[in-house]
Scaffold this active site. Structure first.
Site, short mmCIF file in Angstrom:
data_model
loop_
_atom_site.label_atom_id
_atom_site.label_comp_id
_atom_site.label_asym_id
_atom_site.label_seq_id
_atom_site.Cartn_x
_atom_site.Cartn_y
_atom_site.Cartn_z
N GLY A 1 7.91 1.16 -2.08
CA GLY A 1 7.47 2.48 -2.87
C GLY A 1 6.06 2.55 -3.19
O GLY A 1 5.69 3.36 -4.11
N CYS A 2 5.40 1.71 -2.67
CA CYS A 2 3.83 2.06 -2.50
C CYS A 2 3.17 2.83 -1.40
O CYS A 2 3.92 2.54 -0.16
CB CYS A 2 3.31 0.49 -2.90
SG CYS A 2 3.59 -0.36 -4.23
N ALA A 3 2.54 3.85 -1.66
CA ALA A 3 1.92 4.39 -0.61
C ALA A 3 1.09 3.60 0.34
O ALA A 3 1.04 3.58 1.54
CB ALA A 3 1.09 5.44 -1.11
N SER A 4 0.36 2.52 -0.26
CA SER A 4 -0.53 1.63 0.61
C SER A 4 0.39 0.25 0.80
O SER A 4 1.39 0.33 0.11
CB SER A 4 -1.52 1.16 -0.38
OG SER A 4 -2.39 2.34 -0.93
#
Length: 142
Positions: free
Chosen positions: A49-52
């Site tokens: 769920g994190c872009a990074s």
């Protein structure tokens, strides 16, 4: 219900006049975190769920609801690593039972983070908070 370390961070943010100064402070906090051992940068510790790329390694000391919650974390993005450091000030050292009582989004809102993070970063922070809450709830349940 914020820990003393987080209260001090909130006071620091009140001192900083604009978002750019706060942004730099968050990045500096991330730079002060030790890197996570690459052996723990695996799918089991990665936060979806994190872009990074984000990894959180919980370290529970003790058993049951009074067990102490601690974690290490890392990211390939400096601002995200700083957000991990902010979450560390909010959660580290609490009991696993107390972790679930923290209104993280409200506390982070005191820092003005809700207003200045992109939608992707905000989603990533929520994903990290949910992972922390889930691990703590599982540890509290035994």
């Amino acid at each position: 219900m914020a820990a003393q370390e987080f209260e001090e961070l909130a006071e620091t943010f009140e001192f900083l006049d604009d978002w750019e100064d706060r942004y730099r402070h968050v990045i500096d906090m991330g730079k002060s975190l030790p890197p996570l051992d690459p052996a723990f940068q695996v799918d089991a510790t990665r936060v979806d769920g994190c872009a990074s790329q984000v990894w959180l390694r919980p370290m529970i000391q003790g058993t049951g609801p009074d067990a102490a919650f601690e974690f290490e974390g890392d990211s390939d993005a400096m601002i995200v690593k700083g957000l991990i450091a902010v979450l560390h000030t909010l959660y580290a050292g609490r009991t696993v039972a107390d972790v679930g009582k923290v209104d993280a989004l409200s506390e982070l809102g005191r820092l003005g983070l809700n207003d200045h993070l992109s939608a992707q970063r905000s989603n990533g922070v929520r994903a990290m908070v949910e992972r922390i809450r889930l691990v703590s709830a599982e540890a509290a349940a035994g």
